[in-house]
Design an enzyme around this catalytic site. Structure first.
Site, PDB file in Angstrom:
ATOM      1  N   CYS A   1       0.824  -1.211   0.000  1.00 38.88           N
ATOM      2  CA  CYS A   1       0.000   0.000   0.000  1.00 38.88           C
ATOM      3  C   CYS A   1       0.859   1.263   0.000  1.00 38.88           C
ATOM      4  CB  CYS A   1      -0.992  -0.006   1.148  1.00 38.88           C
ATOM      5  SG  CYS A   1      -2.329   1.157   0.840  1.00 38.88           S
TER       6      CYS A   1
ATOM      7  N   HIS B   1      -3.470  -5.040   0.700  1.00 46.64           N
ATOM      8  CA  HIS B   1      -2.683  -5.676   1.760  1.00 46.64           C
ATOM      9  C   HIS B   1      -2.747  -7.195   1.670  1.00 46.64           C
ATOM     10  CE1 HIS B   1      -1.746  -1.975   3.853  1.00 46.64           C
ATOM     11  NE2 HIS B   1      -2.969  -1.581   3.560  1.00 46.64           N
TER      12      HIS B   1
ATOM     13  N   GLU C   1      -1.040  -9.269   3.111  1.00 48.39           N
ATOM     14  CA  GLU C   1      -0.776  -9.892   4.420  1.00 48.39           C
ATOM     15  C   GLU C   1      -2.056 -10.335   5.130  1.00 48.39           C
ATOM     16  OE1 GLU C   1      -0.102  -6.761   3.548  1.00 48.39           O
ATOM     17  OE2 GLU C   1      -0.413  -5.306   5.175  1.00 48.39           O
TER      18      GLU C   1
HETATM   19  N1  GLN Z   1      -1.728   6.664   3.276  1.00 52.00           N
HETATM   20  C1  GLN Z   1      -1.955   5.934   2.063  1.00 52.00           C
HETATM   21  C2  GLN Z   1      -3.378   6.073   1.555  1.00 52.00           C
HETATM   22  O1  GLN Z   1      -4.267   6.396   2.310  1.00 52.00           O
HETATM   23  C3  GLN Z   1      -1.585   4.462   2.214  1.00 52.00           C
HETATM   24  C4  GLN Z   1      -2.454   3.714   3.166  1.00 52.00           C
HETATM   25  C5  GLN Z   1      -1.942   2.333   3.479  1.00 52.00           C
HETATM   26  O2  GLN Z   1      -0.724   2.084   3.527  1.00 52.00           O
HETATM   27  N2  GLN Z   1      -2.832   1.419   3.735  1.00 52.00           N
HETATM   28  O3  GLN Z   1      -3.639   5.860   0.410  1.00 52.00           O
END
Ligand code: GLN
Length: 550
Positions: free
Chosen positions: A383, A509, A511
């Site tokens: 992400c 994600h 994970e």
């Molecule tokens: N801050 C970033 C966003 O909101 C990444 C968020 C994250 O790592 N889940 O897009």
């Protein structure tokens, strides 16, 4: 079918591992042929942990249906290998929010709204609803907090009422407790447990089983003493020693015949007994293995729980490849300020940049992504780790000076990562991100495809920003490929670098979907690439040493 409910409560102290115990109980009961699900009751007033600081709460786990939940739900999914959802986590905040909303629409027809019966009815409805939605024959319900907490009272009252309604043949209460050690006399003490049980009884709930945690071995007389004073059968007082790996616990519970005890109390006849796969995995965990150092570059590295799904996914990939993952925790701010030298990344065989929000520490993460790209170290971005790798590539390969995400620098000349269109009008913070499972189509011929071996995947998201499509062609020409794209929204979901042995980052994600005995394909291949890198680095060193001798 009568559904069965097992409640797990905790006395004396918090952090006894109720969640892991509940999840492990799930593993062993599932291994006896039952459809098991788990629910967490969180007494705090937040609606969900989505807006909490990771230092307060640890990781926020995300389900397929887009709920932001307690990290225990991740633990549950990993232990019972089932997907859970919104219904599996209830907070006091949700209860009050729902009831007050109904009150405002006049649903209570002028009556006074009270904790009993309105809140307790809502708790009972949620517990029964979770079992029905998940079609669970057995629902294990973990009551958060410690017996005696003011905010936990309505939950214990709901447990009492449910036992009364459904009968003891359909409900079971397990209590975890701590036996403190007195150094002066070298003894473990049972008195706090006796008091905790007394406190639980004052809510009208008698435990059926007591699981004892202690920092020293517990003498058998103590189990007898607890059984006598707390009015529990002797074989229902269980030893829960601290283990090397949490995955040992189901094996230990099975050895203590906890599954037989619980099932016979609930009037259930086991259908099978098969913990073989789990036991084999545990054996692999304990086998002696080569170490594989992996850097995790984040902002909350002091609290390892903030990244628990990431480290569990890495470990499960390690189990698969039979290596011991050694996580090097690197604070991105320290990297940025030079407190930790960039060379620290030269000591690892793979670099992970995980979830993150806000500007602080981002340049350190960008430095890590650059190091991985330039030194051909395997990289997995999760992400924020995708967004920052994209920014790094834009700045240093494509030559877009000052490229950034509008989250970090709203005035950047090159907003290569920008807020999603549907996010622009949202002003509130809770549960408003792009959340839950979305499809991605994987491009054939990529390393991403080699990992997944399928064209369409569903993965869990939690973010507001995305790769700006206006730059996609430029990136593609320079060697940053969109190897996974959302087919409905045309968003970049996965990137990989063409001229790199293994550099993949995801907007979602992975994970959250990894399981201990079934590592996520991207984690599996990342660790595979890291092993390859480690071997290559060792070879290089050997050749250099030989050359020095010649
Ligand atoms: N801050 C970033 C966003 O909101 C990444 C968020 C994250 O790592 N889940 O897009």
């Amino acid at each position: 079918m009568d559904r069965k409910f097992i409640f797990v409560v905790g006395g004396v102290s918090s952090s006894l591992g109720k969640g892991t115990f509940a999840a492990s109980l799930g593993t062993v009961l599932k291994s006896r042929g039952f459809k098991v699900s788990l629910q967490k009751l969180d007494p705090y007033l937040n609606v969900d942990p989505g807006t909490m600081n990771p230092y307060q709460h640890g990781e926020v786990f995300v389900t397929d249906d887009g709920a932001e939940t307690d990290l225990d739900l991740g633990q549950y999914e990993r232990f019972i290998d089932e997907n859970l959802g919104k219904v599996n986590n209830l907070t006091t905040g949700q209860l009050y929010q729902g009831i007050i909303a109904k009150e405002r629409t006049g649903d209570f027809l002028g009556s006074t709204i009270q904790i009993v019966p309105h809140i307790t009815d809502a708790i009972k409805a949620s517990i029964k609803g979770a079992a029905e939605t998940q079609n669970a024959e057995i629902l294990i319900v973990e009551v958060g907090g410690t017996i005696g907490d003011i905010e936990g009272m309505p939950f214990l009252e709901a447990v009492r009422q449910l036992r009364r309604e459904l009968g003891h043949q359909n409900t079971y209460v397990s209590m975890l407790t701590l036996l403190p050690h007195l150094a002066a006399t070298g003894e473990l003490k049972t008195k706090p447990t006796q008091h905790a049980v007394k406190e639980l009884r004052s809510y009208g709930v008698q435990p059926d089983m007591i699981g004892c945690r202690a920092d020293f071995p517990i003498a058998s007389e103590l189990f007898k003493k607890i059984a006598l004073f707390c009015d529990v059968a002797e074989d229902h007082v269980i030893d829960l020693p601290t283990v090397q790996s949490i995955y040992d616990i189901p094996v230990n519970l099975k050895r203590a015949r906890v599954d037989d005890i619980v099932l016979s109390n609930l009037g259930l006849t086991p259908r099978k007994s098969d913990l073989a796969e789990w036991t084999a995995m545990v054996a692999k965990i304990h086998a002696k293995k080569e170490k594989l150092p992996i850097a995790l570059v984040g902002k909350y590295v002091q609290l390892h729980d903030a990244y628990i799904s990431v480290t569990e996914a890495l470990k499960s990939a390690g189990i698969h490849h039979e290596v011991d993952i050694e996580v090097h925790w690197i604070n991105s701010e320290d990297l940025e300020k030079g407190i930790v030298p960039l060379d620290a990344l030269g000591e690892v065989s793979g670099i992970v940049v995980p979830i993150g929000f806000g500007a602080r520490g981002t340049e350190g993460k960008i430095m890590a992504a650059r190091f991985a790209r330039e030194h051909k170290v395997p990289y997995l971005g999760l992400c924020f780790g995708l967004q920052l790798a994209t920014i790094e590539f834009a700045r240093n390969v494509v030559g877009l000076k000052g490229a950034n995400s509008t989250e970090i620098d709203p005035n950047t000349p090159h907003p290569v990562v920008d807020i999603m269109e549907e996010q622009k009008k949202i002003a509130t913070k809770g549960a408003t991100m792009r959340l839950g499972a979305y499809a991605a189509v994987i491009r054939k011929g990529t390393k991403t495809y080699a990992a997944y071996q399928t064209e369409r995947v569903y993965e869990r998201h939690r973010h507001r920003y995305e790769v700006n499509n206006a730059y996609r062609d430029q990136f593609e020409r320079a060697g940053l490929i969109a190897s996974g794209v959302n087919p409905d929204l045309d968003l970049v979901e996965i990137i990989e670098l063409r001229d790199h042995p293994w550099f993949i980052a995801t907007q979602f994600h992975p994970e959250y979907r990894s399981r201990p005995n079934r590592p996520h394909p991207l984690f599996r291949d990342f660790v595979g690439a890291a092993i390859h890198y480690q071997k290559g680095a060792a070879m290089k060193e050997k050749t250099a040493a030989q050359q020095r001798i010649l």
